[in-house]
Enzyme design. Structure first.
Site, PDB file in Angstrom:
ATOM      1  CE  LYS A  53      -3.893  -2.337   2.152  1.00  0.00           C
ATOM      2  NZ  LYS A  53      -4.581  -2.746   3.373  1.00  0.00           N
ATOM      3  CD  GLN A  97      -3.567  -4.230   6.658  1.00  0.00           C
ATOM      4  OE1 GLN A  97      -3.385  -3.313   5.874  1.00  0.00           O
ATOM      5  NE2 GLN A  97      -4.311  -5.283   6.349  1.00  0.00           N
ATOM      6  CG  ASP A 120      -9.847  -0.040   5.242  1.00  0.00           C
ATOM      7  OD1 ASP A 120      -9.552  -0.385   4.076  1.00  0.00           O
ATOM      8  OD2 ASP A 120      -9.203  -0.392   6.242  1.00  0.00           O
TER       9      ASP A 120
END
Ligand code: NDP
Length: 286
Positions: A53, A97, A120
């Site tokens: 990422k 994460q 997200d």
């Protein structure tokens, strides 16, 4: 033979569009969209995802800021970091994460992230916005699947889409996106009776299960389009391999189009994260 849907290529195109958008923001405001990635602990798969990422963010002209915390981090410390990032004007997107170590409450963290920075798309406010058809920031994996489907099939109206899996991060938002694209949607899960029979009715099959090669040709209607979300690390012939939820070799001759693993959904997930960061930055700056 099926068309192989090239997730890498479509993702590269999307990242190039994000880079143009990021450049336009830089020209207008003199800043780069900022993505903060928070990694707690040493989970090897999470470390790989975060590395990818961060690398992709640089390529997209974003300013990526990495925060690594030890595995024994407590809730108060992580909450404080999220508060700090929420208040930081240089940060437009925040990604914590998952999964988090067991002492940390994931739901509490997801709800603490400012919904405008929730790249997200997991915050309850963004989930609700998606359900009522007023999507703001949409979860990256299902968004990436939808883009690949639309690139491959064009208008999805009236198609019967079957999604295997009902998780909050893939299955449920995928079903909502397909519903808003005017598909007739069925959801298959671990309690579904005769899952193969349901899947054999699908014009579009999205497999997000986490079971290596569960779906074989017997689950597929001839000419269906198959999206394989699964990432299963498997030992085969003494080698470590990434395999999907779909048995590619078996299904490919029957399908109209199919995503490979790797090189399908994975790169699209990351590209959509970059795109969400750009969308979040635009919204916060306008
Ligand atoms: P979860 O474990 O959260 O959900 C799996 C779902 O599959 C559940 O809804 C479960 O049903 C269902 N399921 C389990 N067994 C069966 C079965 N035998 N028949 C039918 N349904 C079943 O997984 P995720 O949604 O987080 O991820 C799914 C897969 O996608 C994993 O392989 C993951 O690694 C991968 N993934 C890939 C990403 C990418 O970027 N390519 C991103 C995110 C995930 P129930 O609810 O009844 O338990």
């Amino acid at each position: 033979m099926a068309q192989i849907i090239d997730g890498k290529q479509i993702a590269s195109e999307l990242v190039a569009e994000v880079a143009n958008g990021a450049q336009a923001i830089f020209s207008e405001y003199g800043i780069r969209p900022g993505l903060a990635v928070v990694l707690v602990g040493e989970d090897p798969a999470s470390q790989v995802y975060v590395r990818n990422k961060v690398a992709r963010a640089k390529e997209a002209g974003l300013n990526s800021i990495e925060h690594r915390l030890p595995a024994d981090t407590d809730q108060a410390t992580l909450n404080a970091l999220v508060d700090e990032l929420n208040a930081d004007e240089a940060v437009h997107g925040i990604l914590v994460q998952l999964p988090l170590p067991p002492q940390l409450n994931e739901e509490e963290i997801i709800a603490r992230i400012n919904p405008d920075k929730d790249v997200d798309g997991f915050h309850p406010l963004n989930v609700g916005a998606l359900v009522v058809g007023n999507a703001r920031l949409v979860p990256c994996t299902p968004q990436g699947c939808l883009i690949m489907l639309q690139k491959t099939l064009g208008d999805l109206s009236g198609k019967h889409a079957v999604v295997i899996g009902r998780s909050n991060i893939v299955g449920k938002p995928m079903s909502m996106l397909l519903l808003h694209a005017n598909c007739t949607v069925s959801i298959v899960h671990s309690r579904t009776r005769n899952p193969e029979e349901v899947c054999r009715q699908a014009d579009i099959l999205v497999a997000a299960v986490g079971r290596t090669e569960m779906v074989d040709a017997g689950w597929i209607k001839e000419g269906a389009t198959v999206i394989d979300v699964g990432i299963n690390v498997t030992e085969r012939d003494g080698k470590r391999k990434l395999l999907g939820d779909v048995n590619f070799a078996d299904v490919e001759p029957v399908a109209n189009a199919i995503t490979p693993v790797p090189g399908g959904v994975g790169p699209m997930t990351i590209a959509c994260l970059m795109n969400n960061t750009l969308i979040a930055a635009r919204n916060q700056l306008s």
